[in-house]
Design an enzyme around this catalytic site. Structure first.
Site, PDB file in Angstrom:
ATOM      1  N   ASP A 215       0.856  -1.196   0.000  1.00 35.56           N
ATOM      2  CA  ASP A 215       0.000   0.000   0.000  1.00 35.56           C
ATOM      3  C   ASP A 215       0.884   1.235   0.000  1.00 35.56           C
ATOM      4  O   ASP A 215       0.746   2.131   0.835  1.00 35.56           O
ATOM      5  CB  ASP A 215      -0.914  -0.012   1.221  1.00 35.56           C
ATOM      6  CG  ASP A 215      -2.026   1.030   1.141  1.00 35.56           C
ATOM      7  OD1 ASP A 215      -2.433   1.382   0.014  1.00 35.56           O
ATOM      8  OD2 ASP A 215      -2.482   1.500   2.200  1.00 35.56           O
ATOM      9  N   ASN A 220       1.816   6.921   2.999  1.00 30.30           N
ATOM     10  CA  ASN A 220       2.410   5.862   3.811  1.00 30.30           C
ATOM     11  C   ASN A 220       3.930   5.897   3.791  1.00 30.30           C
ATOM     12  O   ASN A 220       4.572   4.988   4.326  1.00 30.30           O
ATOM     13  CB  ASN A 220       1.924   4.486   3.334  1.00 30.30           C
ATOM     14  CG  ASN A 220       0.600   4.102   3.964  1.00 30.30           C
ATOM     15  OD1 ASN A 220       0.188   4.664   4.977  1.00 30.30           O
ATOM     16  ND2 ASN A 220      -0.092   3.148   3.355  1.00 30.30           N
ATOM     17  N   ASP A 232       4.669   1.245   8.753  1.00 36.97           N
ATOM     18  CA  ASP A 232       3.599   0.254   8.819  1.00 36.97           C
ATOM     19  C   ASP A 232       3.629  -0.645   7.591  1.00 36.97           C
ATOM     20  O   ASP A 232       3.701  -0.149   6.464  1.00 36.97           O
ATOM     21  CB  ASP A 232       2.251   0.970   8.898  1.00 36.97           C
ATOM     22  CG  ASP A 232       1.136   0.058   9.384  1.00 36.97           C
ATOM     23  OD1 ASP A 232       1.424  -1.110   9.691  1.00 36.97           O
ATOM     24  OD2 ASP A 232      -0.011   0.510   9.444  1.00 36.97           O
TER      25      ASP A 232
END
EC number: 2.7.11.1
Length: 340
Positions: A215, A220, A232
């Site tokens: 992702d 991110n 993450d």
């Protein structure tokens, strides 16, 4: 829905203390739709992040594979934030899993919660208009993929048409989320889009599949003076390398080609890139759109989701989704991105 009401501030502090750390009483809840995440201040002046996993989303084995991947990346000096090894203060208060133990479980107000704890790392959004930043991101992802290619996931999802497209479509239709007046147009357009996705994947043929971030959109990736890092890997999966590259692109095809050129200049220093994968960019974008709608539908019983996405389920939302899928049909019919 998850019983997140049990995660009162004192419960979060108790969970962190049970894992062997010493909170000083201060904490801050961070933005996270999927899980519940808290910044916790410790008595020694350091700060950690406690992540409480959404029940039933991932199995223990899937979470532990995410942790093992993060630890392998950190061991290879790839800048990711890996979970801490936990040392319980009371053996009976929590259970631990992993080697080293990184996944804890505690019962709070009768509800079991799985959680991990990581160091806090901050950063800002990367400047994707700077060619040097794009090359740096390419080097970062090349290094991440070099580690990802060393072994494979056994339990985490594979990014393919069946999982991210067909299964997502079925969940949406079974849940009665689409208004009757929008259903025929969306269903027929979605079916046509998935057929086009399958055709492109078939035309490209077999490509290498490896462990991915999964992702890797700009939100991110955090940028510091020393470069990019990620905090993450919650969506880590198996898939083609281009999945972690295409979400960094924006604009018209010519602009995206120039951006990809810069990214690959850095990427290819650490990993080869199969140019056939460029044809998968629009199919992957299509799968992401369908999967995102199914994700919203699956989380609708969580009060945080109707508050954050009030437009979901409206006729306007599904009309927009149908229009965007038609645009994807046109995009998938165009020649793939061309590098120069």
């Amino acid at each position: 829905m998850p019983h997140y009401a049990a995660l009162r501030p004192e419960s979060v502090l108790d969970a962190v203390a049970a894992a062997g750390l010493d909170p000083d009483g201060r904490l801050l809840q961070l933005n996270s739709y999927e899980n519940r995440v808290f910044q916790v201040f410790l008595e020694d002046g350091s700060v950690v992040v406690a992540k409480f996993y959404r029940p039933q989303r991932w199995s223990d084995a899937q979470i532990l594979e995410e942790h093992a991947f993060a630890l392998a990346l950190a061991a290879a000096d790839v800048p990711v934030v890996a979970p801490l090894a936990l040392v319980p203060r009371d053996e009976g208060a929590i259970t631990l899993q992993g080697e080293p133990p990184t996944l804890a479980q505690i019962t709070l107000e009768g509800e079991p919660f799985r959680y991990s704890i990581s160091p806090r790392r901050a950063g800002r959004a990367p400047d994707l208009e700077d060619p040097m930043v794009l090359q740096w991101l390419g080097r970062f992802l090349g290094r991440l993929h070099a580690v990802g290619a060393e072994s494979g996931f056994k339990h985490r999802r594979t990014l393919d048409v069946a999982t991210f497209g067909e299964a997502a479509r079925e969940r949406l239709l079974a849940g009665d989320f689409i208004p009757p007046d929008q259903l025929p147009a969306w269903r027929s357009t979605c079916d046509a889009a998935l057929s086009a996705v399958r055709e492109v994947f078939a035309s490209v043929g077999a490509v290498r599949r490896l462990r991915l971030h999964g992702d890797c959109h700009p939100g991110n990736i955090l940028w510091r003076d020393e470069g990019p890092h990620v905090v993450d890997l919650d969506d880590a999966c198996t898939g083609p390398a281009v999945q972690d590259l295409w979400m960094l692109l924006s604009g018209e095809p010519q602009a995206m080609a120039a951006q990809m050129h810069q990214i690959l200049q850095g990427y290819r220093l650490f990993m080869p890139f199969d140019a056939r994968e460029l044809a998968l960019i629009e199919p992957l974008r299509t799968l992401r759109m369908i999967h995102h709608s199914a994700w919203l539908a699956e989380r609708w019983s969580d009060p945080a989701f109707p508050a954050a996405f009030p437009f979901f389920g409206t006729g306007a939302y599904w009309s927009q989704q149908t229009s965007q899928l038609r645009e994807q049909l046109a995009a998938m019919a165009e020649p793939p991105l061309q590098l120069y």
